[in-house]
Structures are given as structure tokens and as C-alpha cells.
Motif scaffolding. Structure first.
Motif, short mmCIF file in Angstrom:
data_model
loop_
_atom_site.label_atom_id
_atom_site.label_comp_id
_atom_site.label_asym_id
_atom_site.label_seq_id
_atom_site.Cartn_x
_atom_site.Cartn_y
_atom_site.Cartn_z
N GLY A 63 1.48 43.62 -72.30
CA GLY A 63 2.33 43.87 -70.90
C GLY A 63 1.69 44.98 -69.82
O GLY A 63 2.15 44.76 -68.57
N THR A 64 0.76 45.51 -70.37
CA THR A 64 0.38 46.58 -69.52
C THR A 64 -1.48 46.23 -69.51
O THR A 64 -2.00 47.34 -68.98
CB THR A 64 0.63 48.03 -69.84
OG1 THR A 64 -0.01 48.39 -71.28
CG2 THR A 64 2.09 48.10 -69.62
N ASN A 65 -2.02 45.46 -70.30
CA ASN A 65 -3.45 45.37 -70.13
C ASN A 65 -3.74 43.89 -69.49
O ASN A 65 -3.10 43.02 -69.30
CB ASN A 65 -3.99 45.30 -71.51
CG ASN A 65 -3.76 46.80 -72.02
OD1 ASN A 65 -2.93 47.02 -73.04
ND2 ASN A 65 -4.56 47.68 -71.96
N ILE A 66 -5.16 43.93 -69.16
CA ILE A 66 -5.72 42.81 -68.49
C ILE A 66 -6.94 42.40 -69.24
O ILE A 66 -7.71 43.15 -69.82
CB ILE A 66 -5.94 42.85 -67.16
CG1 ILE A 66 -6.85 44.23 -66.56
CG2 ILE A 66 -4.42 42.82 -66.25
CD1 ILE A 66 -6.97 44.40 -65.24
N ILE A 67 -7.47 41.00 -68.91
CA ILE A 67 -8.77 40.69 -69.46
C ILE A 67 -9.85 41.22 -68.37
O ILE A 67 -9.61 41.26 -67.33
CB ILE A 67 -8.85 39.24 -69.49
CG1 ILE A 67 -7.73 38.83 -70.68
CG2 ILE A 67 -10.24 38.61 -69.75
CD1 ILE A 67 -7.67 37.17 -70.55
N SER A 68 -10.69 41.72 -69.10
CA SER A 68 -12.14 42.30 -68.29
C SER A 68 -13.10 41.09 -68.11
O SER A 68 -13.71 40.53 -69.14
CB SER A 68 -12.61 43.46 -69.11
OG SER A 68 -13.63 43.95 -68.41
N THR A 69 -13.55 40.93 -67.24
CA THR A 69 -14.77 40.00 -66.52
C THR A 69 -16.03 40.93 -66.17
O THR A 69 -15.92 41.49 -65.16
CB THR A 69 -14.08 39.18 -65.61
OG1 THR A 69 -13.05 38.14 -65.93
CG2 THR A 69 -15.37 38.26 -64.96
N LEU A 70 -16.86 40.91 -66.94
CA LEU A 70 -18.09 41.47 -66.79
C LEU A 70 -18.91 40.71 -65.72
O LEU A 70 -18.96 39.56 -65.61
CB LEU A 70 -19.03 41.29 -67.84
CG LEU A 70 -18.58 42.07 -69.20
CD1 LEU A 70 -19.46 41.83 -70.44
CD2 LEU A 70 -17.55 43.56 -69.20
N LYS A 71 -19.37 41.65 -64.80
CA LYS A 71 -20.35 41.10 -63.45
C LYS A 71 -21.46 42.01 -63.47
O LYS A 71 -21.47 43.15 -63.69
CB LYS A 71 -19.55 41.31 -62.22
CG LYS A 71 -18.02 40.65 -62.12
CD LYS A 71 -17.31 41.06 -61.02
CE LYS A 71 -17.93 40.75 -59.84
NZ LYS A 71 -16.86 40.77 -58.60
#
Length: 777
Positions: A217-225
Motif C-alpha cells: 500500500g506504500t510501494n510501487i513498481i520500478s521501471t528502469l530507463k
């Protein structure tokens, strides 16, 4: 009588929260039509998807159409606000309204789609969630200048929390491009020139964003760029062609991504560029062989905005969008950011047999799995009241100041002009970046309430309230029609010291035109923006009348402190030769003015270190410390060495290194080398030192870099205090890519270089590897 058991048996497996996720994914895939599956493979622009009317907000007609007709599974930038999206403080969403909007959209999607599939919401999050009312941290180049990965992980945790509380699920970041082409417009978004530092910061952001449980509920998925080698385009042209050998790709450009993937990153974005003629968005070697087979990546791959269209557009490797869809999708790209190609064109490619249904189910399954793991099928909603209370808290603002404090680099301090005495009576504060809040925030920043941002002028006023402050803008960043140099000189003459803030600007405005990708269109009637996406340079000189202003102030004979607020290294040769004190602030974020004042007046002892070299001339480019062993000699006009090298930075105190020692051991069958040394604060002020360990391969089977950073530690030392520092190396840290393109640590001699920057180590230690070690991916 109701048969409860029979009812339970008819409930679809994918709706059973207690069922294993594999079975839920498989069950849902078996129920989906092909158009519904294709909908999961597309990400549309999110900001047109809500309607705001006063205190009411809900899904727009465009959103309802996207769900019912296209079965869309993902949106991007729903909460984004900036001149490109035309979302302002008035028509955009604060955290409370954002949470209400995302709840309303999810509710409509769940209740009005046949299968009730929640929507993924991806957001820009490079130095804060790019939305109204969030905390704005220093840009990435400033983050890496802290050389404090634990602090950056704490920052990323806060960014992820602020985004998730508003209903977002994915954060675009970290950006792991090596910035070795300084004319390129996006240097500010990177962690600099070095693979190890980039990888370390990238791991910190991934861990901060994702935590230990993306269903928290306080974390998100990381998208590497941007995967990969996006930061070295020919001529500095954003998204341009990259000339790169296979060994350099494996040695320098892939390792930061590998470390972030192995830290658990769940999403990767492909770059616009091609490598050796193959576009990154259709490169099966990168997306399948390296990313999945070698590194074990198990998330999904998304294109950069409209990059799939580039295959049939600028790249001209596909005849049309149908062929572009097949090429990229078969190469391992799972999702189309923009949704222009993986719709009708992908459907045609499937129908003509160019793409298999097995590949479709694979890509859709990857996305659905993460939706299940995040708990969205069971509870896709957030608490709007919590978003109102917990986004941009006092603690988050204090953290922004701490990151800014640690990021500031002291480049020059002749005769200890700094820190300034707080009893000073008269101060002239001059320059286009002294009191322009957007000029200190960088690109990818939402509109801000003025009260949220502390500029340098405000920071100085708060630090020395009894002093007389004379502020004159002096000139603009680019606009040569703005000329207040005479007024600035007059203010300087009446003052005891002059603080002049120059540099660059990535501040977008509503007069600027933008490409479909969001990059700015450069033209003659442009604003003062000279950095940020789309603003590639042919020169690194400060623009407009800035140098003229600085030279006029210097002629007054007053002590001058130059504060650089900018997105990439600019030409400061004249300043380095003529100005006694120079401070690098990069784009320091919302608390930048307070942090700069902390350093200027000695409340914080600066310990930021350069994550990127500052060249003498654009003609030196590329100029970075870890160049290949080769013949290097001076130019006719001057040296090959940069003005300030990677890892450089001064302090208000001094440090001495001593007693290096290297010891070898085996831990779980793996080689481990511990390098220890002493650091003593030999000055009279408390302060931080950034101990840096570089490895030099004395003799190698292929040509390798002259030295590479392989360890560092930021350590606080009181005046007179000494500490023993230990850094640990593995076989991978000694390895190279050999003639067969295998990663191997070759037996033989190595030199460890230890000190405060790449150019002038204080200690050296010899080490011999007794036997060759092959390093597994």
C-alpha cells in the motif's frame, strides 16, 4: 435453499484471493478474448482520463471509451501536470483529489468491464512524483552527488509512498544511462558517467520504490530507463544513433541495469536509440538473451513513448506499423507506451501469423501477474484522506533538504572565503537563478505553489535576517534583451560580498511547443530553457549575458561566490581562474535555497562529490575518468584533462588517508577481498568524507579502462577523529570482458587506488589474484 458450496464453486479462480497467483493468471487468460488481451498490452496517456468539476472528479468519456472499446489495461501520467499536459494548479489534481480520481476510475473499470480487470497507473517519478502537491527532491545528477545510497533509498521510499497513496502503481525510474555526452539534453536525469555509481544509485531507488512487498500500500513498481546506452548519442542528439562496440556495451552500459534487475526491478523501458543498427525496442539479444535468460528478469518490458512507431518512422527498419509491431513484440517488448502500435497493427500481425498467441499470453500474463501481486484485483482503491495527510509531510520536506545538503559540491574556495560569517552586514545576491523557483527544480516537475519552494535568495534571507540583502537579477539565462548588469554592479559596490547564481534552466513554460513524446521543440522564440529533454547543445558555454555579468561583478573587486544551478556541466573556465569560491548546486529541488544557504554560511560542511567530469572544452568530449588504456596526449590548444574530474569535491576541513591493507578470503565459495584503510579528519571542523576505491588492472588480455570505481563510502568524522574504513570487493569487481566476450577476473596484478577523487588517490595498494575466476551472470 441456497447451496453455498455450489456458489463458491462457480466463483472464477482469478477472483479468489486465496488461490495461487499462477492459477489466477492462468484462469483469467483462459477467459479473455483477443481484444481484451491486446488491451493489456497498451498504455495510453492518462491525463485526459479524468474530469474535474470543482470538488468533484471522475472518469472522463475518453476513459470510459478506452475501457469499453479498447479494454485498456494501463495508463501513464494520469496525475502528471506540466505545460505539455496543460494541467495547472487550477485544473490539475492535488493529492486528495488525485486519490478520489484514481478511485473513481478504478471503480468504473472494475464495474463496467466484462472481467473486472483493474487498471495499472504508471507515473513519472525521477526526483519526486511528478504531480501537484508532492515533494520535489534534487534531480538525479544531484542525488548521485551525495554518494549516499542509503539516503537515496530513503528518498525513493518517500517518492514511492507519495505516488502509491494517490493511486499510482508504477514509477518510471531510476534512469541508468551513462552520461558521457554532455551536449545531450537529459544529463540532469542521470547519475553521471560511471557504471558502478550508477548501478549503486539504481539499486537504491529500486529498493526504495518496491520495498519488500509491492502489496504494502506504500510501494510501487520500478521501471528502469532507458535500456540501453541512451546517454551517448552521436552529436548529442536526443534519441540519436549510438556507436558502441560489444565489449563496451557489456563492460560499461549493461552492468547498472544488471544490478538493478538483480535487486528485483519489475519493469524495464526500452530506449529510443539503436545500437549497431538494431533499435533497442526490437533487439531480441537485449530483451531476451540478456535481460531474461542471463539476468533472470521476470517483469514486463514497456516501450518509451512512440518508440515502436520509430521502427517504421525514423529508423526505417519496418515497412509499416504492422511489421513494427511484429518486430518489437517478437523481440520481447510487452507493452506499448502511447498505444499507437500494439492495437490494430498488432492484431493484424497476430491474424496474419507474424505473432503467435503463445507470445501474446506470455506478455499479458506478465502484466496480470503483477496486478495480482499488488493486490489490485482484491482492493484497487486508496484512502483519499490518508493521501491528503501523508503526501509532502514535514518529514518529507526535511528529507528533501537533507538530500540537497548532501548533494552540494564545493569546487573552489580560495583563502577560505567560505563559509561566510553570519555577522556580515551587506550582501548582494545576483543572477537569473537566485530567485527563480522553477530554474532550481529541473525537468519533469509539476507546477508548484510558490510557498512550497525556497530559492537561494529566500534561503539567504532566512539564514541572515539582520543583513541588508540587495537582489538584482542581472540578466536572463538565454534572453540577451534582459540587461541589469549596471544595477548588479551598483548593488555589489554597496555590499561586503556578492553571491551570484548562474547556470542553466530546464523550466518548461506554456509558450513552448512539444513533440508527441513530450520533448520540447527548440526554436528561436524559446523561453530560457537550455537543458531538459529535447534541449541538446552544440556548446557548453553559459548562455545569454551570464559571463558578461560575472566579469562585470569581478571588476568591482568584491569577494564573489559563484553558485551554479544547472542540469549539466557548463563551461566555467573563466570562473575557475578568476572567482575565489564556486559551489555546484545542480538542480537542488524545493529545499535547494535552504541547503545552499546552509553550505554558504557553514551550517553544513559540504561533502558532495562530482558524479561527472566538468570539461575544459566541448572539443574534449567525451571526457570521463575511466577511459580506455591508450595513447593520450594534449591538444594544440590545451590539456586532455577535465577542469574538474569525477569524484572531486572540497570540504571546509581536510582528511588524511593511511595504512591500506588488502586481505583475501572465501565466502560461500566466492572470492572476497577486503580493503581497509584509515581516514582522519585533520582540520578543525566536523565533516563528511567520501572515500573512493578504484581498481586498476595492471596487465590484461584486452584493452580495459585505466581505472574503475569499485567501492565508496560516505563517512562522518568529527574534527581530529579517525576511523578505519573497510570496503569489500568480489571477483566481479576485478573482471573484464575477454576475447570470447566472457566475464573473467584474470590472475595477475591489480592496483587499488584510494582517496577523495579519481585523479589524485592518496593511497595505493598492490594485490595479486592467484588464479583466474570466471564470473557468472
Amino acid at each position: 435453499m441456497l447451496n453455498i458450496q455450489a456458489v463458491a464453486q462457480t466463483k472464477p479462480v482469478y477472483k479468489n484471493a486465496k488461490a495461487p497467483i499462477d492459477k489466477r493468471v492462468s484462469d483469467l487468460l483462459s477467459r479473455m478474448t483477443l481484444p481484451e488481451k491486446i488491451g493489456q498490452l497498451n498504455t495510453l496517456l492518462g491525463w485526459p482520463m479524468y474530469e474535474k468539476n470543482g470538488t468533484n472528479v471522475g472518469p472522463s468519456a475518453e476513459f470510459k471509451k478506452a475501457i469499453t472499446e479498447q479494454h485498456i489495461g494501463m495508463l501513464w501520467g494520469t496525475l502528471r501536470a506540466d505545460p505539455w499536459t496543460k494541467k495547472t494548479l487550477e485544473n490539475g489534481l492535488d493529492p486528495y483529489m488525485a486519490a478520489k480520481a484514481t478511485n473513481a476510475m478504478q471503480r468504473w473499470a472494475m464495474e463496467n468491464s466484462r472481467l473486472g480487470i483493474p487498471v495499472f497507473l504508471a507515473e513519472e517519478a525521477p526526483h519526486g512524483h511528478m504531480a501537484i502537491g508532492t515533494t520535489v527532491f534534487p534531480t538525479a545528477i544531484g542525488q548521485s552527488s551525495t554518494w549516499d545510497d542509503a539516503l537515496i533509498q530513503e528518498m525513493a521510499t518517500t517518492i514511492g509512498k507519495e505516488a502509491r497513496l494517490q493511486g499510482a502503481h508504477i514509477g518510471y525510474g531510476p534512469i541508468l544511462d551513462l552520461a558521457r555526452e554532455l551536449r545531450w539534453s537529459r544529463v540532469e536525469e542521470t547519475y553521471g558517467e560511471d557504471p558502478y555509481l550508477n548501478g549503486t544509485m539504481g539499486v537504491a531507488v529500486v529498493k526504495g520504490f518496491q520495498g519488500n512487498n509491492i502489496n504494502s500500500g506504500t510501494n510501487i513498481i520500478s521501471t528502469l530507463k532507458h535500456y540501453t546506452a541512451y546517454g551517448v548519442p552521436e552529436g548529442g542528439h536526443n534519441g540519436g544513433f549510438v556507436t558502441l562496440g560489444q565489449r563496451a556495451l557489456l563492460q560499461d552500459y549493461l552492468p547498472p541495469f544488471e544490478r538493478a534487475v538483480k535487486a528485483g526491478a519489475l519493469s524495464v523501458m526500452t530506449a529510443y536509440n539503436s545500437i549497431d543498427g538494431i533499435p533497442c525496442s526490437s533487439n531480441s539479444y537485449l530483451l531476451n538473451d540478456v535481460l531474461r535468460k542471463q539476468w533472470g528478469f521476470n517483469g514486463f518490458v514497456v516501450s518509451d513513448l512512440n518508440s515502436i512507431s520509430g521502427l517504421s518512422g525514423s529508423d526505417k527498419v519496418a515497412a509499416d506499423d504492422i511489421e513494427a509491431a511484429a518486430q518489437s513484440f517478437n523481440a520481447g517488448l510487452d507493452n506499448d507506451l502511447g498505444g499507437n502500435v500494439f492495437g490494430k497493427s498488432l492484431l493484424k500481425a497476430i491474424n496474419d501469423g507474424s505473432v503467435s498467441m503463445a507470445r501474446v499470453d506470455e506478455a499479458v500474463g506478465r502484466i496480470l501477474r503483477l496486478k495480482f501481486e499488488m493486490g489490485l484485483f482484491d482492493n484497487p482503491y486508496v484512502d483519499a484522506d490518508k493521501a491528503k495527510r501523508q503526501v509532502r509531510t514535514k518529514e518529507a520536506i526535511a528529507l528533501a533538504r537533507r538530500v540537497a545538503d548532501e548533494s552540494i559540491i564545493l569546487l573552489k574556495n580560495d583563502k577560505q572565503l567560505l563559509p561566510l560569517n553570519k555577522s556580515i552586514k551587506n550582501i548582494a545576491v545576483v543572477g537569473p537563478n537566485a530567485d527563480n523557483m522553477y530554474n532550481q527544480l529541473g525537468d519533469y516537475t509539476a507546477p508548484q505553489q510558490e510557498s512550497n519552494i525556497i530559492t537561494l535568495l529566500q534561503g539567504i534571507k532566512q539564514k541572515v535576517p539582520s543583513a541588508t540583502i540587495r537582489y538584482v537579477k542581472g540578466c536572463a539565462i538565454r534572453d540577451t534583451t534582459q540587461d541589469e548588469i549596471a544595477q548588479a554592479v551598483e548593488a555589489a559596490m554597496k555590499s561586503d560580498v556578492v553571491v551570484v547564481a548562474l547556470g542553466g534552466s530546464s523550466a518548461r513554460d506554456f509558450k513552448t511547443s512539444y513533440l508527441a513524446t513530450g520533448a520540447a521543440v527548440v526554436n528561436a522564440s524559446m523561453s530560457d530553457m537550455e537543458s531538459g529533454e529535447g534541449y541538446d547543445r552544440e556548446s557548453l558555454d553559459m548562455m545569454g549575458r551570464q559571463l558578461q555579468l560575472l566579469q562585470a561583478l569581478a571588476k568591482t573587486g568584491k569577494p564573489i561566490v559563484l553558485v551554479l544551478i544547472e542540469g549539466r556541466p557548463l563551461n566555467i573556465n573563466w570562473a575557475a581562474a578568476n572567482i575565489p569560491a564556486i559551489v555546484m548546486g545542480w538542480y537542488p529541488g524545493q529545499e535547494g535555497g535552504n541547503a545552499l544557504a546552509d553550505v554558504l554560511f557553514g551550517d553544513y560542511n559540504p561533502a558532495g562529490r562530482l558524479p561527472i567530469s566538468i570539461p575544459v572544452s566541448v572539443g574534449q568530449l567525451p571526457v570521463y575518468y575511466g577511459h580506455q588504456n591508450s595513447v593520450r596526449h594534449d591538444y594544440v590548444e590545451g590539456s586532455t584533462k577535465p577542469l574538474y574530474t569525477f569524484g572531486y569535491g572540497l570540504s571546509y576541513t581536510t582528511f588524511q588517508y593511511a595504512n591500506p591493507q588488502a586481505q583475501t578470503s572465501t565466502v560461500n565459495g566466492q572470492l572476497s577481498i577486503t580493503v581497509s584503510f584509515d581516514i582522519k579528519n585533520t582540520g578543525n571542523k566536523d565533516g563528511d568524507e567520501v572515500a573512493q576505491l578504484y581498481v586498476k588492472d595492471d596487465v590484461s588480455s584486452v584493452v580495459v579502462p585505466n581505472r574503475l570505481l569499485k567501492g565508496f563510502k560516505r563517512v562522518h568524522l568529527k574534527a581530529g577523529e579517525q576511523k578505519r574504513i573497510t570496503l569489500t570487493l568480489s571477483a566481479a569487481d576485478l573482471s573484464l570482458i575477454d576475447k570470447n566476450y566472457q566475464r573473467v577476473a584474470e590472475k595477475g596484478g591489480f592496483t587499488f587506488l584510494i582517496g577523495g577523487n579519481a585523479e589524485q588517490p592518496q593511497l595505493t595498494a598492490k594485490y595479486t589474484l592467484e588464479q583466474t575466476v570466471y564470473v557468472k551472470n
